[in-house]
Motif scaffolding. Sequence first.
Motif, PDB file in Angstrom:
ATOM      1  N   TRP A   1      27.743  44.149  31.447  1.00  0.00           N
ATOM      2  CA  TRP A   1      28.361  43.924  32.552  1.00  0.00           C
ATOM      3  C   TRP A   1      29.848  43.803  32.340  1.00  0.00           C
ATOM      4  CZ3 TRP A   1      23.795  42.118  31.612  1.00  0.00           C
ATOM      5  CH2 TRP A   1      22.555  42.587  31.846  1.00  0.00           C
ATOM      6  N   TRP A   2      30.988  44.440  33.154  1.00  0.00           N
ATOM      7  CA  TRP A   2      32.067  43.916  33.487  1.00  0.00           C
ATOM      8  C   TRP A   2      32.211  43.321  34.811  1.00  0.00           C
ATOM      9  CZ3 TRP A   2      30.749  47.154  29.618  1.00  0.00           C
ATOM     10  CH2 TRP A   2      31.179  47.060  28.498  1.00  0.00           C
ATOM     11  N   PHE A   3      32.808  42.352  35.291  1.00  0.00           N
ATOM     12  CA  PHE A   3      32.745  41.835  36.569  1.00  0.00           C
ATOM     13  C   PHE A   3      33.958  41.015  36.967  1.00  0.00           C
ATOM     14  CE2 PHE A   3      29.922  39.244  34.322  1.00  0.00           C
ATOM     15  CZ  PHE A   3      30.026  37.928  34.608  1.00  0.00           C
ATOM     16  N   MET A   4      34.344  40.661  38.184  1.00  0.00           N
ATOM     17  CA  MET A   4      35.699  39.845  38.351  1.00  0.00           C
ATOM     18  C   MET A   4      35.376  38.382  38.837  1.00  0.00           C
ATOM     19  SD  MET A   4      37.670  42.143  37.807  1.00  0.00           S
ATOM     20  CE  MET A   4      39.472  41.560  38.674  1.00  0.00           C
ATOM     21  N   LYS A   5      34.060  37.901  38.577  1.00  0.00           N
ATOM     22  CA  LYS A   5      33.661  36.481  38.697  1.00  0.00           C
ATOM     23  C   LYS A   5      34.485  35.637  37.890  1.00  0.00           C
ATOM     24  CE  LYS A   5      29.467  37.640  41.245  1.00  0.00           C
ATOM     25  NZ  LYS A   5      28.335  37.467  41.364  1.00  0.00           N
TER      26      LYS A   5
ATOM     27  N   LYS B   1      41.784  33.744  32.729  1.00  0.00           N
ATOM     28  CA  LYS B   1      42.135  34.002  33.836  1.00  0.00           C
ATOM     29  C   LYS B   1      41.858  35.509  33.914  1.00  0.00           C
ATOM     30  CE  LYS B   1      46.704  36.303  35.508  1.00  0.00           C
ATOM     31  NZ  LYS B   1      46.152  36.245  36.960  1.00  0.00           N
ATOM     32  N   ILE B   2      41.436  35.866  35.131  1.00  0.00           N
ATOM     33  CA  ILE B   2      40.951  37.403  35.523  1.00  0.00           C
ATOM     34  C   ILE B   2      41.734  37.848  35.857  1.00  0.00           C
ATOM     35  CG2 ILE B   2      38.979  38.461  36.823  1.00  0.00           C
ATOM     36  CD1 ILE B   2      37.868  36.752  34.605  1.00  0.00           C
ATOM     37  N   GLY B   3      41.762  39.363  35.449  1.00  0.00           N
ATOM     38  CA  GLY B   3      42.890  40.408  35.888  1.00  0.00           C
ATOM     39  C   GLY B   3      43.957  40.735  34.961  1.00  0.00           C
ATOM     40  N   ALA B   4      45.179  40.617  35.560  1.00  0.00           N
ATOM     41  CA  ALA B   4      46.296  41.044  34.659  1.00  0.00           C
ATOM     42  C   ALA B   4      46.913  40.071  33.939  1.00  0.00           C
ATOM     43  CB  ALA B   4      47.374  42.046  35.565  1.00  0.00           C
ATOM     44  N   THR B   5      47.107  40.252  32.617  1.00  0.00           N
ATOM     45  CA  THR B   5      47.669  39.050  31.942  1.00  0.00           C
ATOM     46  C   THR B   5      48.923  39.762  30.973  1.00  0.00           C
ATOM     47  OG1 THR B   5      46.427  39.565  29.672  1.00  0.00           O
ATOM     48  CG2 THR B   5      45.509  38.146  31.549  1.00  0.00           C
ATOM     49  N   ARG B   6      49.902  39.145  30.440  1.00  0.00           N
ATOM     50  CA  ARG B   6      50.576  39.626  29.627  1.00  0.00           C
ATOM     51  C   ARG B   6      50.245  40.553  28.655  1.00  0.00           C
ATOM     52  NH1 ARG B   6      54.544  34.147  29.330  1.00  0.00           N
ATOM     53  NH2 ARG B   6      55.096  34.295  31.583  1.00  0.00           N
TER      54      ARG B   6
ATOM     55  N   PHE C   1      44.506  43.749  30.664  1.00  0.00           N
ATOM     56  CA  PHE C   1      43.594  43.155  31.957  1.00  0.00           C
ATOM     57  C   PHE C   1      42.288  42.774  31.379  1.00  0.00           C
ATOM     58  CE2 PHE C   1      40.496  43.927  35.399  1.00  0.00           C
ATOM     59  CZ  PHE C   1      41.269  43.737  36.289  1.00  0.00           C
ATOM     60  N   ARG C   2      41.832  41.663  31.847  1.00  0.00           N
ATOM     61  CA  ARG C   2      40.671  40.667  31.250  1.00  0.00           C
ATOM     62  C   ARG C   2      39.665  40.782  32.376  1.00  0.00           C
ATOM     63  NH1 ARG C   2      41.390  36.045  27.112  1.00  0.00           N
ATOM     64  NH2 ARG C   2      39.511  37.028  26.436  1.00  0.00           N
ATOM     65  N   ALA C   3      38.333  40.884  32.147  1.00  0.00           N
ATOM     66  CA  ALA C   3      37.339  40.548  33.111  1.00  0.00           C
ATOM     67  C   ALA C   3      36.186  39.784  32.429  1.00  0.00           C
ATOM     68  CB  ALA C   3      36.669  42.312  33.352  1.00  0.00           C
ATOM     69  N   SER C   4      35.482  39.442  33.401  1.00  0.00           N
ATOM     70  CA  SER C   4      34.162  38.868  32.861  1.00  0.00           C
ATOM     71  C   SER C   4      33.091  39.516  32.086  1.00  0.00           C
ATOM     72  CB  SER C   4      33.697  37.628  33.803  1.00  0.00           C
ATOM     73  OG  SER C   4      34.500  36.837  34.250  1.00  0.00           O
ATOM     74  N   TYR C   5      32.587  39.016  31.292  1.00  0.00           N
ATOM     75  CA  TYR C   5      31.756  39.904  30.535  1.00  0.00           C
ATOM     76  C   TYR C   5      30.405  39.177  29.832  1.00  0.00           C
ATOM     77  CZ  TYR C   5      30.614  42.270  25.942  1.00  0.00           C
ATOM     78  OH  TYR C   5      30.203  42.802  24.684  1.00  0.00           O
TER      79      TYR C   5
ATOM     80  N   ASN D   1      44.508  56.724  35.637  1.00  0.00           N
ATOM     81  CA  ASN D   1      44.108  56.197  36.957  1.00  0.00           C
ATOM     82  C   ASN D   1      43.814  54.947  36.769  1.00  0.00           C
ATOM     83  OD1 ASN D   1      43.440  55.802  39.636  1.00  0.00           O
ATOM     84  ND2 ASN D   1      42.157  57.693  39.976  1.00  0.00           N
ATOM     85  N   TRP D   2      44.649  53.918  37.166  1.00  0.00           N
ATOM     86  CA  TRP D   2      44.277  52.434  37.060  1.00  0.00           C
ATOM     87  C   TRP D   2      44.080  51.828  38.330  1.00  0.00           C
ATOM     88  CZ3 TRP D   2      42.441  49.785  33.476  1.00  0.00           C
ATOM     89  CH2 TRP D   2      42.556  48.180  33.506  1.00  0.00           C
ATOM     90  N   PRO D   3      42.772  51.317  38.663  1.00  0.00           N
ATOM     91  CA  PRO D   3      42.463  50.973  40.182  1.00  0.00           C
ATOM     92  C   PRO D   3      42.850  49.318  40.171  1.00  0.00           C
ATOM     93  CG  PRO D   3      40.331  51.221  38.855  1.00  0.00           C
ATOM     94  CD  PRO D   3      41.651  51.422  37.772  1.00  0.00           C
ATOM     95  N   PHE D   4      43.161  48.702  39.282  1.00  0.00           N
ATOM     96  CA  PHE D   4      43.391  47.102  39.465  1.00  0.00           C
ATOM     97  C   PHE D   4      45.000  46.963  39.392  1.00  0.00           C
ATOM     98  CE2 PHE D   4      39.469  47.981  37.049  1.00  0.00           C
ATOM     99  CZ  PHE D   4      38.501  47.299  37.806  1.00  0.00           C
ATOM    100  N   GLU D   5      45.190  45.795  39.593  1.00  0.00           N
ATOM    101  CA  GLU D   5      46.395  45.226  39.516  1.00  0.00           C
ATOM    102  C   GLU D   5      47.041  45.307  38.084  1.00  0.00           C
ATOM    103  OE1 GLU D   5      47.009  40.947  39.686  1.00  0.00           O
ATOM    104  OE2 GLU D   5      45.072  40.653  39.123  1.00  0.00           O
ATOM    105  N   GLY D   6      48.259  45.348  37.918  1.00  0.00           N
ATOM    106  CA  GLY D   6      48.589  45.283  36.281  1.00  0.00           C
ATOM    107  C   GLY D   6      48.845  46.872  35.955  1.00  0.00           C
TER     108      GLY D   6
END
Length: 356
Positions: A133-137, A213-218, A221-225, A345-350
Amino acid sequence: MSYDISIWSVNKTSFENEIFHQEGTKRQNDGLIFEGPNWQIMIGNPQEVMEEDIPEEVVGLLPGIKYFTEIILEPLGASKRAFQILKKISKILAQSSHGIIFDERGTISSPSSVKRLETIKVKDEPDYLQMTWWFMKDHTFIKDGFKAFLEFIESTLPEALPRRYGIYEPPQFKLAEKGKEHFIQFVSENLREGIVWYPSKPFTYIDIDIPPKIGATREGFRASYITMEFLEEVLNQPGWTTELKRFWLKASDQLQPFYGEMRKAKFSIGDTWWRGIPKKLGNAAIIGKPYIDLWPEFIKKAQKTDTGLYYIENIKQDYQDLHSIIEEVPEELIKPKTKKKHSRNWPFEGPFLKYK
Protein backbone atom coordinates in the motif's frame (compact mmCIF):
# COMPACT_ATOMS: atom_id res chain seq x y z
CA MET A 1 -35.59 -25.97 25.80
CA SER A 2 -32.79 -27.14 23.52
CA TYR A 3 -29.02 -27.50 23.35
CA ASP A 4 -27.57 -25.58 20.38
CA ILE A 5 -24.31 -26.02 18.50
CA SER A 6 -23.01 -24.04 15.53
CA ILE A 7 -20.32 -25.02 13.08
CA TRP A 8 -18.35 -22.22 11.41
CA SER A 9 -16.51 -23.60 8.44
CA VAL A 10 -14.42 -22.85 5.36
CA ASN A 11 -16.42 -25.22 3.16
CA LYS A 12 -20.04 -26.36 3.18
CA THR A 13 -20.93 -29.12 5.62
CA SER A 14 -21.78 -32.42 3.97
CA PHE A 15 -24.25 -35.23 4.74
CA GLU A 16 -22.27 -37.80 2.75
CA ASN A 17 -21.03 -39.77 5.77
CA GLU A 18 -22.89 -43.06 6.31
CA ILE A 19 -24.13 -41.91 9.73
CA PHE A 20 -26.53 -39.56 7.93
CA HIS A 21 -28.10 -42.42 5.94
CA GLN A 22 -28.90 -44.82 8.75
CA GLU A 23 -32.35 -45.66 10.02
CA GLY A 24 -33.90 -42.91 12.10
CA THR A 25 -32.82 -39.99 9.92
CA LYS A 26 -35.11 -37.89 7.75
CA ARG A 27 -34.23 -35.30 5.14
CA GLN A 28 -36.16 -32.05 5.08
CA ASN A 29 -35.90 -29.03 2.85
CA ASP A 30 -34.03 -27.11 5.52
CA GLY A 31 -31.72 -29.94 6.60
CA LEU A 32 -31.82 -33.31 8.32
CA ILE A 33 -33.40 -34.77 11.50
CA PHE A 34 -32.09 -37.56 13.75
CA GLU A 35 -34.87 -39.11 15.79
CA GLY A 36 -34.41 -41.09 18.98
CA PRO A 37 -36.59 -42.13 21.89
CA ASN A 38 -37.94 -38.86 23.29
CA TRP A 39 -35.31 -36.67 21.59
CA GLN A 40 -34.33 -35.34 18.18
CA ILE A 41 -31.33 -33.64 16.58
CA MET A 42 -32.06 -31.12 13.84
CA ILE A 43 -29.23 -30.19 11.47
CA GLY A 44 -29.73 -27.19 9.23
CA ASN A 45 -28.33 -26.82 5.74
CA PRO A 46 -25.11 -24.76 5.59
CA GLN A 47 -25.68 -21.04 5.18
CA GLU A 48 -23.13 -18.73 3.58
CA VAL A 49 -22.31 -15.84 5.90
CA MET A 50 -20.60 -12.48 5.70
CA GLU A 51 -17.44 -11.88 7.66
CA GLU A 52 -19.29 -9.57 10.06
CA ASP A 53 -21.63 -12.45 11.03
CA ILE A 54 -18.81 -14.59 12.44
CA PRO A 55 -18.75 -14.53 16.29
CA GLU A 56 -15.90 -12.56 17.83
CA GLU A 57 -14.80 -15.71 19.69
CA VAL A 58 -14.36 -17.56 16.39
CA VAL A 59 -12.76 -14.83 14.23
CA GLY A 60 -9.10 -15.57 13.63
CA LEU A 61 -9.23 -19.22 14.70
CA LEU A 62 -9.51 -20.44 11.12
CA PRO A 63 -8.77 -18.46 7.97
CA GLY A 64 -11.53 -17.96 5.43
CA ILE A 65 -14.63 -19.04 7.37
CA LYS A 66 -17.62 -18.70 5.02
CA TYR A 67 -20.38 -21.04 6.24
CA PHE A 68 -22.58 -21.57 9.29
CA THR A 69 -24.42 -24.79 10.15
CA GLU A 70 -26.85 -24.96 13.08
CA ILE A 71 -27.41 -28.15 15.11
CA ILE A 72 -30.18 -28.32 17.72
CA LEU A 73 -30.77 -31.11 20.23
CA GLU A 74 -34.22 -31.22 21.84
CA PRO A 75 -34.99 -31.40 24.70
CA LEU A 76 -32.17 -30.03 26.85
CA GLY A 77 -32.69 -32.97 29.22
CA ALA A 78 -32.15 -35.60 26.50
CA SER A 79 -30.36 -38.85 27.30
CA LYS A 80 -26.60 -39.25 27.54
CA ARG A 81 -26.77 -41.30 24.34
CA ALA A 82 -28.33 -38.34 22.49
CA PHE A 83 -25.48 -36.07 23.58
CA GLN A 84 -22.93 -38.68 22.44
CA ILE A 85 -24.54 -38.79 19.00
CA LEU A 86 -24.65 -34.98 18.92
CA LYS A 87 -20.92 -34.84 19.65
CA LYS A 88 -20.15 -37.42 16.97
CA ILE A 89 -22.28 -35.65 14.34
CA SER A 90 -20.69 -32.29 15.12
CA LYS A 91 -17.19 -33.70 14.76
CA ILE A 92 -18.01 -35.38 11.42
CA LEU A 93 -19.57 -32.20 10.02
CA ALA A 94 -16.69 -30.01 11.21
CA GLN A 95 -14.16 -32.39 9.72
CA SER A 96 -15.92 -32.56 6.36
CA SER A 97 -16.13 -28.77 6.09
CA HIS A 98 -12.86 -27.71 7.77
CA GLY A 99 -14.74 -26.09 10.58
CA ILE A 100 -14.93 -25.13 14.24
CA ILE A 101 -17.56 -26.37 16.71
CA PHE A 102 -19.02 -23.63 18.91
CA ASP A 103 -21.62 -24.63 21.51
CA GLU A 104 -24.05 -22.51 23.53
CA ARG A 105 -21.77 -22.63 26.57
CA GLY A 106 -19.05 -20.86 24.61
CA THR A 107 -16.90 -23.98 24.29
CA ILE A 108 -14.87 -24.09 21.08
CA SER A 109 -13.37 -27.24 19.61
CA SER A 110 -12.39 -28.78 16.29
CA PRO A 111 -11.30 -32.18 14.97
CA SER A 112 -7.56 -32.82 15.23
CA SER A 113 -7.31 -32.79 11.41
CA VAL A 114 -8.63 -29.21 11.22
CA LYS A 115 -5.72 -26.82 11.59
CA ARG A 116 -5.33 -23.13 10.95
CA LEU A 117 -2.10 -23.69 9.06
CA GLU A 118 -0.46 -26.90 7.91
CA THR A 119 3.33 -27.07 7.86
CA ILE A 120 4.68 -25.40 4.73
CA LYS A 121 7.73 -27.06 3.26
CA VAL A 122 9.78 -24.30 1.70
CA LYS A 123 10.99 -25.14 -1.78
CA ASP A 124 14.50 -24.41 -3.02
CA GLU A 125 13.04 -21.58 -5.08
CA PRO A 126 9.71 -20.69 -3.44
CA ASP A 127 7.23 -18.26 -4.96
CA TYR A 128 6.17 -15.21 -2.99
CA LEU A 129 3.30 -12.75 -3.18
CA GLN A 130 3.27 -9.24 -1.74
CA MET A 131 0.49 -7.02 -0.45
CA THR A 132 1.57 -3.39 -0.72
CA TRP A 133 0.00 0.00 0.00
CA TRP A 134 1.09 3.59 -0.75
CA PHE A 135 -0.71 6.20 1.35
CA MET A 136 -0.42 9.80 2.50
CA LYS A 137 -0.44 9.43 6.29
CA ASP A 138 2.60 11.02 7.93
CA HIS A 139 4.54 10.20 11.12
CA THR A 140 1.41 10.71 13.23
CA PHE A 141 0.19 7.39 11.79
CA ILE A 142 2.64 5.59 14.09
CA LYS A 143 0.98 7.16 17.14
CA ASP A 144 -2.65 7.01 16.01
CA GLY A 145 -3.08 4.39 13.29
CA PHE A 146 -0.33 1.83 13.65
CA LYS A 147 -1.71 0.35 16.88
CA ALA A 148 -5.11 -0.21 15.24
CA PHE A 149 -3.40 -1.75 12.20
CA LEU A 150 -1.36 -4.05 14.45
CA GLU A 151 -4.46 -5.10 16.40
CA PHE A 152 -6.19 -5.89 13.13
CA ILE A 153 -3.24 -8.09 12.11
CA GLU A 154 -3.38 -9.83 15.49
CA SER A 155 -7.10 -10.61 15.16
CA THR A 156 -6.97 -11.90 11.58
CA LEU A 157 -3.44 -12.89 10.53
CA PRO A 158 -1.45 -13.32 13.76
CA GLU A 159 1.32 -15.06 11.81
CA ALA A 160 2.27 -11.62 10.48
CA LEU A 161 3.03 -10.25 13.94
CA PRO A 162 6.75 -9.95 14.69
CA ARG A 163 8.17 -12.97 16.51
CA ARG A 164 11.31 -10.89 16.86
CA TYR A 165 12.16 -7.31 16.00
CA GLY A 166 15.02 -4.86 16.22
CA ILE A 167 17.21 -2.49 14.19
CA TYR A 168 19.77 -5.10 13.15
CA GLU A 169 19.94 -8.84 12.43
CA PRO A 170 19.38 -11.03 14.27
CA PRO A 171 16.76 -8.81 15.95
CA GLN A 172 17.20 -8.49 19.70
CA PHE A 173 13.59 -8.32 20.98
CA LYS A 174 10.84 -10.97 21.22
CA LEU A 175 7.21 -9.89 21.08
CA ALA A 176 6.19 -12.65 23.52
CA GLU A 177 8.52 -11.15 26.12
CA LYS A 178 8.18 -7.42 25.47
CA GLY A 179 4.54 -7.12 24.35
CA LYS A 180 2.78 -4.99 21.74
CA GLU A 181 3.18 -1.67 23.53
CA HIS A 182 6.96 -2.03 23.53
CA PHE A 183 6.94 -2.91 19.85
CA ILE A 184 4.80 0.13 18.97
CA GLN A 185 7.08 2.40 21.00
CA PHE A 186 10.15 0.81 19.41
CA VAL A 187 8.77 1.42 15.91
CA SER A 188 7.97 5.03 16.80
CA GLU A 189 11.50 5.68 18.08
CA ASN A 190 13.42 3.79 15.41
CA LEU A 191 11.40 4.21 12.24
CA ARG A 192 14.12 6.26 10.56
CA GLU A 193 16.67 3.51 11.25
CA GLY A 194 14.67 0.79 9.51
CA ILE A 195 12.91 -1.97 11.45
CA VAL A 196 13.86 -5.65 11.24
CA TRP A 197 10.55 -7.53 11.55
CA TYR A 198 10.59 -11.35 11.66
CA PRO A 199 7.04 -12.70 11.11
CA SER A 200 6.00 -16.37 11.15
CA LYS A 201 5.15 -18.53 8.15
CA PRO A 202 3.50 -18.11 5.74
CA PHE A 203 4.77 -14.51 6.05
CA THR A 204 8.41 -14.02 5.20
CA TYR A 205 9.01 -10.26 5.10
CA ILE A 206 7.24 -7.13 6.35
CA ASP A 207 8.38 -3.57 5.85
CA ILE A 208 6.87 -0.30 7.06
CA ASP A 209 8.37 2.96 5.87
CA ILE A 210 6.97 6.35 6.90
CA PRO A 211 9.25 9.05 5.42
CA PRO A 212 10.16 12.17 7.44
CA LYS A 213 8.29 14.23 4.83
CA ILE A 214 5.27 13.08 2.82
CA GLY A 215 4.75 14.58 -0.62
CA ALA A 216 7.07 16.61 -2.83
CA THR A 217 10.76 16.75 -1.89
CA ARG A 218 13.82 17.98 -3.76
CA GLU A 219 14.52 14.39 -4.84
CA GLY A 220 10.96 13.49 -5.83
CA PHE A 221 7.60 12.51 -4.36
CA ARG A 222 7.49 10.28 -1.27
CA ALA A 223 4.57 8.38 0.24
CA SER A 224 4.15 6.15 3.25
CA TYR A 225 4.57 2.52 2.35
CA ILE A 226 3.78 -0.90 3.86
CA THR A 227 4.49 -4.26 2.24
CA MET A 228 3.75 -7.78 3.52
CA GLU A 229 5.33 -10.74 1.72
CA PHE A 230 4.09 -14.32 2.08
CA LEU A 231 4.62 -17.75 0.54
CA GLU A 232 2.31 -18.33 -2.42
CA GLU A 233 2.08 -21.99 -1.40
CA VAL A 234 -0.31 -21.03 1.42
CA LEU A 235 -3.07 -20.35 -1.14
CA ASN A 236 -3.38 -24.14 -1.50
CA GLN A 237 -4.49 -24.49 2.14
CA PRO A 238 -8.19 -24.27 3.16
CA GLY A 239 -9.50 -20.75 3.60
CA TRP A 240 -6.26 -18.84 3.09
CA THR A 241 -7.14 -17.36 -0.29
CA THR A 242 -10.38 -15.96 1.16
CA GLU A 243 -8.69 -14.71 4.34
CA LEU A 244 -5.86 -12.92 2.55
CA LYS A 245 -8.35 -11.25 0.22
CA ARG A 246 -10.45 -10.12 3.19
CA PHE A 247 -7.38 -8.84 5.00
CA TRP A 248 -6.12 -6.92 1.98
CA LEU A 249 -9.47 -5.14 1.59
CA LYS A 250 -9.96 -4.36 5.29
CA ALA A 251 -6.35 -3.18 5.63
CA SER A 252 -6.92 -0.94 2.61
CA ASP A 253 -9.94 0.62 4.30
CA GLN A 254 -7.79 1.28 7.36
CA LEU A 255 -4.77 2.70 5.51
CA GLN A 256 -6.68 4.58 2.78
CA PRO A 257 -4.05 4.16 0.04
CA PHE A 258 -4.11 6.12 -3.19
CA TYR A 259 -2.80 2.90 -4.72
CA GLY A 260 -2.40 -0.65 -3.41
CA GLU A 261 -1.82 -4.04 -4.96
CA MET A 262 -1.05 -7.72 -4.60
CA ARG A 263 1.46 -9.31 -6.95
CA LYS A 264 4.32 -11.76 -7.42
CA ALA A 265 7.18 -10.55 -5.26
CA LYS A 266 9.73 -10.80 -8.06
CA PHE A 267 7.80 -8.06 -9.90
CA SER A 268 7.59 -5.81 -6.83
CA ILE A 269 7.77 -2.07 -7.44
CA GLY A 270 8.07 -1.30 -3.76
CA ASP A 271 9.62 1.72 -2.12
CA THR A 272 8.45 5.07 -0.80
CA TRP A 273 9.32 7.00 -3.99
CA TRP A 274 6.07 7.24 -5.95
CA ARG A 275 6.33 8.00 -9.68
CA GLY A 276 3.11 6.55 -11.09
CA ILE A 277 1.08 3.37 -11.49
CA PRO A 278 2.99 0.30 -12.73
CA LYS A 279 2.36 -0.61 -16.36
CA LYS A 280 2.02 -4.30 -15.54
CA LEU A 281 -0.60 -4.94 -12.86
CA GLY A 282 -0.48 -7.78 -10.38
CA ASN A 283 -3.44 -9.96 -9.41
CA ALA A 284 -5.18 -7.28 -7.33
CA ALA A 285 -5.20 -3.48 -7.41
CA ILE A 286 -7.03 -0.87 -5.37
CA ILE A 287 -7.20 2.89 -5.91
CA GLY A 288 -8.30 5.88 -3.89
CA LYS A 289 -8.26 9.59 -4.58
CA PRO A 290 -6.88 11.22 -6.68
CA TYR A 291 -6.71 8.20 -9.04
CA ILE A 292 -10.44 7.48 -8.71
CA ASP A 293 -11.07 10.60 -10.79
CA LEU A 294 -8.37 9.81 -13.36
CA TRP A 295 -9.02 6.17 -14.27
CA PRO A 296 -12.70 5.79 -15.30
CA GLU A 297 -12.16 2.41 -17.00
CA PHE A 298 -10.92 0.96 -13.71
CA ILE A 299 -13.96 2.31 -11.87
CA LYS A 300 -16.34 0.75 -14.41
CA LYS A 301 -14.98 -2.75 -13.76
CA ALA A 302 -14.18 -2.35 -10.06
CA GLN A 303 -16.00 -3.11 -6.85
CA LYS A 304 -16.28 -0.57 -4.05
CA THR A 305 -15.12 -0.98 -0.44
CA ASP A 306 -16.95 0.28 2.62
CA THR A 307 -14.88 3.48 2.66
CA GLY A 308 -15.17 4.29 -1.04
CA LEU A 309 -12.00 2.75 -2.48
CA TYR A 310 -12.25 0.84 -5.78
CA TYR A 311 -10.64 -2.53 -6.40
CA ILE A 312 -10.31 -5.30 -8.95
CA GLU A 313 -8.97 -8.65 -7.80
CA ASN A 314 -8.13 -11.97 -9.37
CA ILE A 315 -6.81 -13.68 -6.25
CA LYS A 316 -6.98 -17.40 -6.83
CA GLN A 317 -4.98 -20.47 -5.94
CA ASP A 318 -3.34 -20.27 -9.35
CA TYR A 319 -1.78 -16.86 -9.87
CA GLN A 320 -3.69 -14.73 -12.39
CA ASP A 321 -2.91 -11.08 -13.16
CA LEU A 322 -5.56 -8.43 -13.84
CA HIS A 323 -4.97 -7.94 -17.53
CA SER A 324 -7.70 -10.39 -18.47
CA ILE A 325 -10.14 -8.06 -16.63
CA ILE A 326 -8.71 -4.64 -17.42
CA GLU A 327 -6.46 -4.41 -20.43
CA GLU A 328 -4.22 -1.40 -19.94
CA VAL A 329 -3.24 1.28 -17.49
CA PRO A 330 -3.75 4.72 -19.09
CA GLU A 331 -0.46 5.77 -20.66
CA GLU A 332 -0.46 9.13 -18.92
CA LEU A 333 -0.68 7.48 -15.45
CA ILE A 334 2.10 4.93 -15.96
CA LYS A 335 5.35 5.13 -14.03
CA PRO A 336 8.17 5.88 -16.50
CA LYS A 337 11.19 3.59 -16.74
CA THR A 338 13.56 6.49 -16.08
CA LYS A 339 13.92 6.95 -12.32
CA LYS A 340 13.95 10.74 -12.26
CA LYS A 341 10.75 11.01 -14.32
CA HIS A 342 7.12 10.80 -13.22
CA SER A 343 3.82 10.00 -14.94
CA ARG A 344 2.69 12.60 -17.50
CA ASN A 345 -0.60 13.15 -15.66
CA TRP A 346 0.69 13.96 -12.17
CA PRO A 347 -2.18 14.33 -9.65
CA PHE A 348 -0.16 15.45 -6.63
CA GLU A 349 1.87 18.50 -5.70
CA GLY A 350 5.39 18.71 -7.13
CA PRO A 351 6.64 16.10 -7.69
CA PHE A 352 9.84 18.04 -7.03
CA LEU A 353 10.10 20.63 -4.31
CA LYS A 354 11.78 23.63 -5.86
CA TYR A 355 14.85 25.17 -4.27
CA LYS A 356 14.25 28.61 -2.81
